[in-house]
Design a protein around this motif. Structure first.
Motif, PDB file in Angstrom:
ATOM      1  N   TYR A   9      97.028 -11.565  26.581  1.00 49.07           N
ATOM      2  CA  TYR A   9      97.692 -10.348  26.096  1.00 49.07           C
ATOM      3  C   TYR A   9      99.043 -10.140  26.792  1.00 49.07           C
ATOM      4  O   TYR A   9      99.162 -10.344  28.004  1.00 49.07           O
ATOM      5  N   TYR A  10     100.002  -9.709  25.997  1.00 49.74           N
ATOM      6  CA  TYR A  10     101.308  -9.392  26.568  1.00 49.74           C
ATOM      7  C   TYR A  10     101.163  -8.215  27.520  1.00 49.74           C
ATOM      8  O   TYR A  10     100.396  -7.284  27.243  1.00 49.74           O
ATOM      9  N   HIS A  29      94.741  -1.443  24.481  1.00 53.10           N
ATOM     10  CA  HIS A  29      94.177  -0.431  23.590  1.00 53.10           C
ATOM     11  C   HIS A  29      93.020  -1.047  22.816  1.00 53.10           C
ATOM     12  O   HIS A  29      92.642  -2.209  23.057  1.00 53.10           O
ATOM     13  N   GLY A  50      92.745  -2.300  19.933  1.00 52.96           N
ATOM     14  CA  GLY A  50      93.037  -3.544  19.224  1.00 52.96           C
ATOM     15  C   GLY A  50      92.792  -4.752  20.133  1.00 52.96           C
ATOM     16  O   GLY A  50      92.177  -5.742  19.729  1.00 52.96           O
ATOM     17  N   HIS A  51      93.258  -4.667  21.379  1.00 54.36           N
ATOM     18  CA  HIS A  51      93.016  -5.763  22.322  1.00 54.36           C
ATOM     19  C   HIS A  51      91.520  -5.852  22.638  1.00 54.36           C
ATOM     20  O   HIS A  51      90.951  -6.932  22.738  1.00 54.36           O
ATOM     21  N   TYR A  55      89.110  -5.157  20.815  1.00 53.87           N
ATOM     22  CA  TYR A  55      88.363  -5.726  19.686  1.00 53.87           C
ATOM     23  C   TYR A  55      88.241  -7.253  19.831  1.00 53.87           C
ATOM     24  O   TYR A  55      87.138  -7.815  19.804  1.00 53.87           O
ATOM     25  N   TRP A  58     106.214 -19.094  24.189  1.00 56.21           N
ATOM     26  CA  TRP A  58     105.017 -19.457  23.419  1.00 56.21           C
ATOM     27  C   TRP A  58     104.444 -20.807  23.867  1.00 56.21           C
ATOM     28  O   TRP A  58     103.245 -21.010  23.837  1.00 56.21           O
ATOM     29  N   ALA A  91     102.712 -19.879  27.002  1.00 60.37           N
ATOM     30  CA  ALA A  91     101.477 -19.112  26.769  1.00 60.37           C
ATOM     31  C   ALA A  91     100.348 -19.997  26.254  1.00 60.37           C
ATOM     32  O   ALA A  91      99.205 -19.914  26.731  1.00 60.37           O
ATOM     33  N   LEU A  92     100.651 -20.847  25.286  1.00 60.53           N
ATOM     34  CA  LEU A  92      99.586 -21.659  24.677  1.00 60.53           C
ATOM     35  C   LEU A  92      98.945 -22.606  25.691  1.00 60.53           C
ATOM     36  O   LEU A  92      97.738 -22.864  25.656  1.00 60.53           O
ATOM     37  N   ASN A 109      98.158 -22.071  28.525  1.00 61.55           N
ATOM     38  CA  ASN A 109      97.174 -21.403  29.391  1.00 61.55           C
ATOM     39  C   ASN A 109      95.756 -21.897  29.121  1.00 61.55           C
ATOM     40  O   ASN A 109      94.920 -21.914  30.018  1.00 61.55           O
ATOM     41  N   GLY A 128      94.378 -13.003  16.950  1.00 64.79           N
ATOM     42  CA  GLY A 128      94.707 -12.042  15.907  1.00 64.79           C
ATOM     43  C   GLY A 128      95.424 -12.795  14.795  1.00 64.79           C
ATOM     44  O   GLY A 128      96.099 -13.799  15.055  1.00 64.79           O
ATOM     45  N   HIS A 168      99.075 -20.948  16.888  1.00 67.10           N
ATOM     46  CA  HIS A 168      97.846 -21.642  17.278  1.00 67.10           C
ATOM     47  C   HIS A 168      97.457 -22.783  16.345  1.00 67.10           C
ATOM     48  O   HIS A 168      96.759 -23.702  16.770  1.00 67.10           O
ATOM     49  N   ASN A 186      91.009 -12.895  13.776  1.00 69.64           N
ATOM     50  CA  ASN A 186      90.457 -11.589  13.391  1.00 69.64           C
ATOM     51  C   ASN A 186      91.542 -10.769  12.687  1.00 69.64           C
ATOM     52  O   ASN A 186      92.738 -11.014  12.850  1.00 69.64           O
ATOM     53  N   GLY A 187      91.082  -9.833  11.853  1.00 72.57           N
ATOM     54  CA  GLY A 187      92.029  -8.949  11.170  1.00 72.57           C
ATOM     55  C   GLY A 187      92.495  -7.856  12.120  1.00 72.57           C
ATOM     56  O   GLY A 187      92.188  -7.875  13.318  1.00 72.57           O
ATOM     57  N   TRP A 188      93.210  -6.913  11.600  1.00 72.02           N
ATOM     58  CA  TRP A 188      93.753  -5.853  12.450  1.00 72.02           C
ATOM     59  C   TRP A 188      92.899  -4.609  12.417  1.00 72.02           C
ATOM     60  O   TRP A 188      92.342  -4.233  11.367  1.00 72.02           O
ATOM     61  N   LEU A 189      92.860  -3.983  13.546  1.00 72.39           N
ATOM     62  CA  LEU A 189      92.234  -2.677  13.642  1.00 72.39           C
ATOM     63  C   LEU A 189      93.318  -1.661  13.280  1.00 72.39           C
ATOM     64  O   LEU A 189      94.395  -1.657  13.891  1.00 72.39           O
TER      65      LEU A 189
HETATM   66  N1  MSP Z   1     100.769 -12.942  24.047  1.00 73.37           N
HETATM   67  C1  MSP Z   1     100.553 -13.237  22.679  1.00 73.37           C
HETATM   68  C2  MSP Z   1      99.387 -14.172  22.520  1.00 73.37           C
HETATM   69  C3  MSP Z   1      99.498 -15.457  23.245  1.00 73.37           C
HETATM   70  S1  MSP Z   1      98.079 -16.417  23.093  1.00 73.37           S
HETATM   71  C4  MSP Z   1      98.502 -17.929  23.740  1.00 73.37           C
HETATM   72  C5  MSP Z   1     100.263 -11.921  21.917  1.00 73.37           C
HETATM   73  N2  MSP Z   1      99.889 -10.889  22.651  1.00 73.37           N
HETATM   74  S2  MSP Z   1      99.540  -9.414  22.086  1.00 73.37           S
HETATM   75  O1  MSP Z   1      99.176  -8.637  23.226  1.00 73.37           O
HETATM   76  O2  MSP Z   1     100.628  -8.947  21.299  1.00 73.37           O
HETATM   77  O3  MSP Z   1      98.378  -9.558  21.107  1.00 73.37           O
HETATM   78  C6  MSP Z   1      97.280 -10.317  21.443  1.00 73.37           C
HETATM   79  C7  MSP Z   1      96.119 -10.066  20.566  1.00 73.37           C
HETATM   80  O4  MSP Z   1      95.637  -8.728  20.669  1.00 73.37           O
HETATM   81  C8  MSP Z   1      96.304 -10.223  19.071  1.00 73.37           C
HETATM   82  O5  MSP Z   1      96.421 -11.532  18.650  1.00 73.37           O
HETATM   83  C9  MSP Z   1      94.988  -9.658  18.643  1.00 73.37           C
HETATM   84  O6  MSP Z   1      93.983 -10.580  18.892  1.00 73.37           O
HETATM   85  C10 MSP Z   1      94.849  -8.452  19.565  1.00 73.37           C
HETATM   86  N3  MSP Z   1      95.329  -7.223  18.935  1.00 73.37           N
HETATM   87  C11 MSP Z   1      96.370  -6.426  19.321  1.00 73.37           C
HETATM   88  N4  MSP Z   1      96.444  -5.348  18.469  1.00 73.37           N
HETATM   89  C12 MSP Z   1      95.457  -5.450  17.558  1.00 73.37           C
HETATM   90  C13 MSP Z   1      94.997  -4.649  16.504  1.00 73.37           C
HETATM   91  N5  MSP Z   1      95.556  -3.497  16.181  1.00 73.37           N
HETATM   92  N6  MSP Z   1      93.929  -5.094  15.812  1.00 73.37           N
HETATM   93  C14 MSP Z   1      93.264  -6.260  16.113  1.00 73.37           C
HETATM   94  N7  MSP Z   1      93.668  -7.034  17.103  1.00 73.37           N
HETATM   95  C15 MSP Z   1      94.765  -6.673  17.824  1.00 73.37           C
HETATM   96  O7  MSP Z   1     100.390 -11.921  20.717  1.00 73.37           O
END
Ligand code: MSP
Length: 748
Positions: free
Chosen positions: A18-19, A25, A27-28, A30, A229, A232-233, A235, A265, A272, A294-297
């Motif tokens: 995660y960034y 939140h 979404g993460h 999930y 990227w 990140a990948l 990792n 996501g 990926h 996965n889809g979005w919340l």
């Molecule tokens: N850092 C990159 C990923 C690098 S992986 C080598 C990134 N980070 S992120 O923090 O923006 O998002 C990571 C993941 O959080 C998404 O791909 C998803 O799995 C999850 N989600 C973040 N917000 C979300 C929702 N609202 N709904 C569902 N999943 C969500 O992208």
């Protein structure tokens, strides 16, 4: 290089990392919860499982967020990464490792990976001139002014010397690979999208940057940092030990790579399913066995995200209903792969309907009756009576169906099937009425009837509990104890899901004490959760006020006002806490770490007034009555005649472009705006609805105060403030520019 068949004895799965530009939140949570459920189930089936998560900490986006917060990228990343880590603890996530891309092991492995690609002739030096989306850290094709195809934000023009990866050389290899491995990516929509992207032709990819420094240096050419990227990948392999000389790390890498599943996501499937396999092919390493998106919340009709300001924190649900309720809701309510809505109402409905009245009530009825009629000891039914045709059959079907659904990640259907069994057992109890003394039936026969019914019901509950354990781990552990089965974690270690079948409950087992699992909740818990969320926002404002006030008094008491003091004030306009007073941060969260808890005794108004005073002192420009501005009544304090330059720079003013403008139902004065700052998009509520037609605002470049504490109004977050000339008795006039200015440019 093939995607070989899965080895059943070990399983490696990963979440995206995660960034760290924003607090975690729902979404993460999930994505992480889905992985956790899979990992728990694999382990309980005797599979040696490695579950990785972590944080993605480099790149321009993080560097800018840190700068905005007045912190170093390291401090900033450490603070947010800590928040992710502690949330996973709080939610009982069983990750085996947590990687930060700023760790030495990752840097070393990433540099080795880069050097390998270069040594094998897949990386060459060139120069890039084109568009870049900082928010998605994505190179975008098209002329100046092209919007990012993923997020719609304006791209920035980048012209610099770069290293390039020969992605074009992999176009055919990738298509062949997808053909040969139809299960490599899913769901189908992801597969189609990726295949059509590759068929559209692949260009070489720039894999280094020179215009900023927050990243891993290219080995041997340190003015370049590796494209975030690629960093990140990698990792997924550095966390296992790729790049390490330590034999233990090398053994782990040999054992667990390739990954069985990268869960991601849907918005990051290109990285990926295209870039990552191509990098791995180039490096001569095996490819992951599958990538699942996965889809979005969604919340309030939009993807839950920081920039929309529509986030809900997992902690809020966890505090009020428990982590299991959240896990159940997310997995039951949203068919995996599709977008799904989160709402407090739906959450409470599922909680009461499925958990309190369904599973929880069934367990409580049966355990209580075993205590009441048999002193808590499961009886031996008469020979041949440990089964009931209907229930036994239903249970056998549920075991098979649950397994099949879970394997294809259809958690919603898996739970639905299991709850059919819950309902069947409930109906069986009601029909068999073991609590009723039959007319003309002897006590002995009555007890035999009870013994049979309760055995059947309890055995069905044991099976339900075993199956649901990966999704409801805390509650399943309680039920396991109540059924006299001991620690479910021990059972899981002994692979108790491997041979789950009817008859595992031994007669003579002493049940544990009954205890409520999911006490029914009233509708007011919705309000309670909403309040916690609002309180969080409000406290953010209070904390900002408090810190701002302190910064002002600190500035005043110092003979020479220094830059660090000014930064403290900017810091103050940030974050702190939730109802539990844990460190936390919303938009610019670094300051949550070490942020002082809000002194509740002082009260909101007092703090707000102090804030107002400092804001007056610090803001040399008139402002429109935008949402975030109206903290409190007018100041009652004397205003200083002059302000210093340090006061001026406390206010971070930036150029932004309005990309969405719309009225808010039942709010006459407010407009909801989405503004693009170049490096991120934000939602701002502005009190200009009576003066501006929303349609005419779209595309306008304006001035925004970006370091004002976020505030919730009418259920929507306002994250910033617009500037306008405020005319006595007349309409406000938005500040703008005559010349062309890039988005995000700072006004100084
Ligand atoms: N850092 C990159 C990923 C690098 S992986 C080598 C990134 N980070 S992120 O923090 O923006 O998002 C990571 C993941 O959080 C998404 O791909 C998803 O799995 C999850 N989600 C973040 N917000 C979300 C929702 N609202 N709904 C569902 N999943 C969500 O992208």
């Amino acid at each position: 290089m093939t995607n070989s068949a899965s080895t059943p004895s070990r399983y490696y799965l990963t979440t995206p990392i995660y960034y760290v530009n924003a607090r975690p939140h729902l979404g993460h949570a999930y994505s992480t919860i889905v992985c956790d459920a899979i990992a728990r189930r694999k382990r309980a089936r005797g599979i040696d499982t490695w579950f990785l998560t972590g944080t993605d900490e480099h790149g321009q986006k993080i560097e800018r967020s840190a700068e905005l917060a007045g912190r170093t990228p390291e401090e900033f990343a450490t603070a947010i990464s800590g928040e992710f880590r502690s949330l996973w603890k709080q939610l009982g996530i069983t990750n085996d490792d947590f990687i930060r891309t700023t760790e030495e092991r990752h840097k070393r492995g990433t540099q080795k990976f880069f050097a390998t690609l270069r040594d094998k002739g897949f990386i060459y030096k060139g120069s890039y001139s084109g568009q870049y989306c900082v928010s998605d850290e994505l190179y975008v094709d098209g002329p100046v002014g092209t919007l990012c195809p993923d997020c719609g934000r304006e791209t920035e023009t980048v012209s610099e010397e770069n290293y390039f990866f020969k992605l074009s050389a992999f176009e055919h290899k990738l298509l062949e690979f997808y053909d040969a491995n139809p299960d490599f990516m899913g769901p189908e929509s992801t597969r189609r999208e990726v295949v059509s992207f590759v068929r559209g032709g692949l260009k070489d990819l720039s894999v280094s940057r020179t215009s900023f420094s927050w990243g891993i240096p290219v080995p041997g050419d340190e003015k370049h940092v590796i494209y975030v990227w690629l960093d990140a990948l990698v990792n997924y392999i550095t966390a296992l030990g790729y790049g390490s000389d330590d034999p233990a790390d090398q053994a782990r890498f040999a054992k667990f790579w390739p990954a069985d599943m990268h869960l991601i996501g849907k918005e990051i499937s290109r990285f990926h399913c295209v870039y990552w396999p191509a990098f791995l092919m180039a490096a001569g390493l095996p490819l992951p066995r599958s990538v699942r998106a996965n889809g979005w919340l969604l919340f309030d009709q939009g993807k839950m995200s920081k920039s929309r300001g529509n986030i809900v924190r997992a902690e809020t649900v966890q505090q009020v209903l428990g982590a299991d309720a959240l896990r159940y809701f997310l997995l039951r309510e949203i068919p995996f792969g599709q977008d799904g809505n989160f709402s407090f109402d739906a959450l409470v409905q599922r909680f009461n309907g499925d958990l309190a009245n369904g599973y929880g009530n069934l367990v409580s009825r049966v355990v209580n009756m075993v205590h009441k009629y048999f002193g808590g000891v499961v009886q031996e039914p008469l020979p041949g009576e440990t089964e009931d045709e209907t229930i036994t059959e239903e249970a056998a079907k549920a075991i098979v169906a649950f397994d099949e659904c879970f394997e294809r990640l259809d958690f919603s259907r898996a739970l639905e099937t299991l709850w059919t069994l819950v309902a069947a057992v409930d109906g069986y109890l009601t029909a068999s009425a073991p609590w009723k003394q039959g007319v003309g039936v002897t006590d002995e026969v009555q007890q035999q009837h009870r013994a049979r019914v309760l055995y059947v019901a309890a055995e069905a509950i044991r099976i339900i509990t075993a199956l649901v354990y990966p999704i409801l781990p805390e509650s399943a552990a309680k039920v396991w104890q109540q059924l006299g089965q001991g620690e479910i974690a021990d059972a899981a270690k002994q692979a108790f899901l491997t041979h789950l079948a009817w008859g595992g409950l031994k007669a003579g087992t002493k049940f544990g004490e009954p205890s409520p699992l999911f006490p029914r909740v009233e509708k007011d818990v919705v309000e309670q959760m909403q309040k916690i969320e609002e309180q969080n926002t409000k406290t953010v404002v209070e904390a900002a006020a408090s810190s701002a006030a302190k910064a002002v008094s600190a500035t005043k008491s110092e003979t020479a006002t220094s830059a660090p003091a000014a930064r403290t004030a900017v810091k103050g306009a940030i974050v702190s806490e939730n109802s539990e007073k844990q460190a936390s941060a919303e938009d610019v969260p670094v300051d949550s770490v070490g942020a002082e808890p809000v002194d509740e005794a002082k009260g909101y108004e007092t703090l707000a007034r102090v804030a107002k005073k400092s804001a007056v002192a610090a803001t040399p420009v008139p402002a429109v009555p935008a949402a975030a501005q109206t903290l409190a009544p007018p100041p009652v304090v004397e205003e200083p005649k002059y302000i210093s330059i340090d006061d001026v720079i406390k206010v971070d003013l930036r150029v932004a472009q309005i990309v969405v403008a719309e009225r808010i139902p039942k709010a006459d004065k407010l407009l909801r705006l989405e503004v693009d700052l170049g490096y991120e998009k934000r939602q701002i509520l502005a009190g200009i609805a009576q003066y501006y037609e929303p349609e005419k605002l779209v595309g306008r470049k304006i001035v925004v105060v970006v370091n004002l504490a976020p505030r919730k109004m009418r259920g929507l977050m306002s994250n910033g403030m617009l500037l306008a000339a405020s005319l006595e008795g007349g309409s406000p006039v938005l500040a703008g520019f005559l010349e062309d200015v890039p988005l995000g440019a700072r006004l100084k």
